[in-house]
Write a protein that holds these residues in place. Sequence first.
Motif, mmCIF file in Angstrom:
data_model
loop_
_atom_site.group_PDB
_atom_site.id
_atom_site.type_symbol
_atom_site.label_atom_id
_atom_site.label_comp_id
_atom_site.label_asym_id
_atom_site.label_seq_id
_atom_site.Cartn_x
_atom_site.Cartn_y
_atom_site.Cartn_z
ATOM 1 N N GLN A 1 -8.034 -18.463 9.525
ATOM 2 C CA GLN A 1 -8.760 -17.158 8.823
ATOM 3 C C GLN A 1 -8.271 -15.947 9.428
ATOM 4 O OE1 GLN A 1 -10.741 -16.929 6.196
ATOM 5 N NE2 GLN A 1 -10.555 -19.055 5.901
ATOM 6 N N LEU A 2 -7.871 -16.054 10.735
ATOM 7 C CA LEU A 2 -7.392 -14.888 11.596
ATOM 8 C C LEU A 2 -5.899 -14.701 11.233
ATOM 9 C CD1 LEU A 2 -8.716 -15.875 15.153
ATOM 10 C CD2 LEU A 2 -9.583 -14.030 13.617
ATOM 11 N N SER A 3 -5.198 -15.564 11.130
ATOM 12 C CA SER A 3 -3.554 -15.466 10.561
ATOM 13 C C SER A 3 -3.428 -15.110 9.321
ATOM 14 C CB SER A 3 -2.852 -17.042 10.836
ATOM 15 O OG SER A 3 -3.164 -17.593 12.031
ATOM 16 N N HIS A 4 -4.130 -15.670 8.433
ATOM 17 C CA HIS A 4 -4.500 -15.346 7.037
ATOM 18 C C HIS A 4 -4.536 -13.745 6.882
ATOM 19 C CE1 HIS A 4 -5.788 -14.876 2.794
ATOM 20 N NE2 HIS A 4 -4.585 -15.426 2.370
ATOM 21 N N THR A 5 -5.602 -13.350 7.485
ATOM 22 C CA THR A 5 -5.829 -11.985 7.445
ATOM 23 C C THR A 5 -4.974 -10.967 8.006
ATOM 24 O OG1 THR A 5 -8.493 -12.602 7.539
ATOM 25 C CG2 THR A 5 -7.771 -10.265 8.172
ATOM 26 N N HIS B 1 -0.809 -7.255 6.486
ATOM 27 C CA HIS B 1 0.773 -6.826 6.514
ATOM 28 C C HIS B 1 1.581 -7.035 5.212
ATOM 29 C CE1 HIS B 1 -0.195 -6.565 10.874
ATOM 30 N NE2 HIS B 1 0.906 -5.977 10.944
ATOM 31 N N PHE B 2 0.730 -7.229 4.242
ATOM 32 C CA PHE B 2 1.169 -7.457 2.913
ATOM 33 C C PHE B 2 2.198 -8.725 2.612
ATOM 34 C CE2 PHE B 2 0.323 -2.970 3.720
ATOM 35 C CZ PHE B 2 -0.672 -2.937 2.721
ATOM 36 N N LEU B 3 1.918 -9.811 3.353
ATOM 37 C CA LEU B 3 2.663 -11.065 3.489
ATOM 38 C C LEU B 3 1.820 -12.067 2.970
ATOM 39 C CD1 LEU B 3 4.276 -10.471 6.860
ATOM 40 C CD2 LEU B 3 5.409 -10.273 4.835
ATOM 41 N N THR B 4 1.211 -11.980 1.892
ATOM 42 C CA THR B 4 0.415 -13.091 1.406
ATOM 43 C C THR B 4 1.165 -14.229 0.679
ATOM 44 O OG1 THR B 4 -0.439 -11.680 -0.318
ATOM 45 C CG2 THR B 4 -2.011 -11.750 1.635
#
Length: 530
Positions: A288-292, A297-300
């Motif tokens: 969750q921390l990494s994904h957020t 940073h617009f890198l999803t």
Amino acid sequence: LLSLLCHLYGMKSLRSCSVMNVFQDAVCTLNTLQTNASALEQVKRERGHPQLQLQAMRGFLQRAGLKVEELDRLNIIHVTGTKGKGSTCAFTEQILRNYGFRTGFYSSPHLVQVRERIRINGQPIGKELFTKYFWQVYRRLEETKEAHGGSMPAYFRFLTILAFNVFLQEKVDLAVIEVGIGGAYDCTNIIRRPWVCGISSLGIDHTSILGDTIEKIAWQKGGIFKLGVPAFTVKQPVGPMKVLQERAEEIGCSLSVCPDLEEYESEGSLRLGLAGHHQRRNASLALQLSHTWLQRHFLTGVLYDIFTGLAETEWPGRNQTLKHGPVTYFLDGAHTTRSMLACVRWFNEVTPQHERNAGGSVVRVLLFNATGERDCAAMLKLLSCHFDFAVFCPNITEAIATCNADQQNFNVSVENMLTRCLDNQQSWRVLNGQEEKPEAELLIGGGLPLVAERHSDTLVFPCILSALQWISQGRDSVLSNPNKCIIPLKPSINAKAAPLREAVSIHVLITGSLHLVGGALKHLDPALNS
């Protein structure tokens, strides 16, 4: 026994470090901040006024040439918790490093060398880099101390300032920052604008600082929340969860509860690089921390690496297994009742397969120590049914007169450390229904009083190396290195070790303190000393 150990462990004056290399000189100077008189007075003054701690930290940061606003550039992920916060940070750092980011990672405590606390791209900063930045920061603080009443930051504060300085000058893309103790008034909480915050499992620890209930502790941990910054936590008991939700609402941020790891969609089952069922909670929080962080940073659109990072994570001293021939070491820095429950569960999960592979008799040995205000008796109760021998020792790596500066602790006397070991031994004997002897026998070998003993299956050794040497009985080639001092023991003590010599395998659980685990790894994994 005490006078010998005080001589050996008090060891040399700082002048003896002047003949060592500049890195050791820096570490010896750093250690003076453990016993800095003004720092101790400062702590006493601030205890009743916790806000002063953050105010003082901002002052020290400014004196070191940094502004709080500059920390905003570090794109920080801030993590606290009672159990699992270090593992969560390790998972998070590995995931984001896999995306090609230059990562900074600040954690505590260190296991073998102090520079482990400050990592770039997953590796402790080198001795040369540590030395360069250490003196840079130290001299700035030293030059300004007279104008500030002679004050210098205490050990952990200094290292926190050093870490921020290193990460800024080395231009990391992000920094994963693990809280030291608590959250609200921890010196890392001068961070103004983290990108995301996380709270791992909560429990009872550091009660004299954080409060004597889990709800009070939750209030402290929730102090890292920041206005408008998303926060995540693992599932918590009802009481502390309510407190965290109230803190989030009060501060003005969202708080989300992480799903179980099984709920994530991935190809096949998720594999973790860290052993133990409890690591699944930490892994979910890290996801969750990494994904957020990536999302902000617009890198999803590049999430394929996120699960690979979980599998590749390494974090020594936590649910770690080392096999040295017939001797297998199981190391875990559990130091609270709840984390010891997880440790026992992990140990019981992994040892049966090792015992089947042994193909013969196995002797189980516990090597234990705990520090501070921990409830040792409660932890030992969880361990009491599992072992043939229980061995206790203080967190002293070896009883020789060397300046092993990275692992010196001047805040606790040797007398107190040994008294704690003898108390733990007595707790073990009571838990196992053994009769108490009126006096502890001092067992002398080679003219030196080296072991205090009360019962044939429990021993207290003066240092970690002597304990490991007795447990392994010359069957671990790493410990049999001719460069290591072999401590002489009375024949009667060697006779007690007959089962260790005769068994096909020896299984050793080393737990109760990360400092104990680190001291053991110094001897068991020579690569960590380089």
